[in-house]
Design an enzyme around this catalytic site. Structure first.
Site, PDB file in Angstrom:
ATOM      1  CG  LEU A  24      16.840  35.591  -1.802  1.00 25.88           C
ATOM      2  CD1 LEU A  24      17.007  35.965  -0.323  1.00 25.88           C
ATOM      3  CD2 LEU A  24      17.653  34.352  -2.132  1.00 25.88           C
ATOM      4  CG  ASP A  25      12.349  30.574  -3.983  1.00 25.20           C
ATOM      5  OD1 ASP A  25      12.143  30.535  -2.757  1.00 25.20           O
ATOM      6  OD2 ASP A  25      12.976  29.690  -4.587  1.00 25.20           O
ATOM      7  CD  GLU A  26       5.199  32.908  -1.232  1.00 20.99           C
ATOM      8  OE1 GLU A  26       4.316  33.172  -0.403  1.00 20.99           O
ATOM      9  OE2 GLU A  26       4.941  32.502  -2.395  1.00 20.99           O
TER      10      GLU A  26
END
Length: 192
Positions: free
Chosen positions: A48-50
């Site tokens: 999952l991206d930041e």
């Protein structure tokens, strides 16, 4: 037979989907390793991206991780988008849209998309998210069977509704249930 360990976590907003980093440019970033004392061999199953939050699976079984990533298992997201999304945009998402991946055009696979009539019960959004500042927002549920780099964000942008908040709530039969941001739960197995 080797004994592997498996975990599910609620990845908080602002945390990278990796255990740690030696990159000096990332010294002020947050990493999964701060949530729990994971075994040295543990790895995230997908990412999952930041700025995304929600369900992330981790395992010490590299073969299982690879199999899950390539198997087309459903991943469900709750997404708050900028603007009042309409049925036309939902239909386009369901049929697949063209997005850019690594400089080339990519046609996403058909998926399940649905406008949510009510705001889902979720932990409060991070204060860094600029939600409802200039115009209304709306919520949708999106279930995909692939996972390209920032795919969901690119998909909603392609139909004219940029993602404000993105929460993965389910991978296969495993869902967030009652976890809160930062919670870690060890699983007996990763069966789908």
């Amino acid at each position: 037979m080797e004994h592997h360990r498996h975990y599910m976590i609620f990845k908080p907003f602002g945390m990278l989907s990796q255990m740690h980093s030696r990159d000096p440019k990332e010294k002020n970033k947050r990493f999964l390793g701060e949530l729990f004392r994971f075994p040295h061999e543990v790895m995230p199953v997908g990412r999952l991206d930041e700025k995304s939050e929600g369900l992330l699976l981790l395992t010490t079984d590299g073969k299982l991780s690879d199999r899950i990533n390539r198997s087309g298992i459903e991943k469900q997201y709750l997404i708050q988008v900028d603007g009042a999304i309409d049925n036309g945009a939902i239909e386009r998402l369901e049929h697949g849209v063209e997005i850019g991946i690594s400089g080339t055009r990519y046609q996403t696979l058909p998926c399940q998309a649905k406008i949510l009539d009510e705001v889902p019960e979720l932990p409060p959004a991070d204060k860094k998210l600029r939600i409802d500042r200039h115009r209304p927002s709306s919520w949708l549920s999106l279930t995909i069977r692939e996972g390209k780099y920032r795919q969901v964000r690119k998909m909603t942008a392609a139909v004219g509704f940029p993602t404000l908040r993105l929460i993965r709530v389910r991978i296969g039969s495993i869902d967030l249930s009652d976890l809160e941001p930062g919670d870690v739960k060890e699983l007996k197995s990763l069966d789908f």
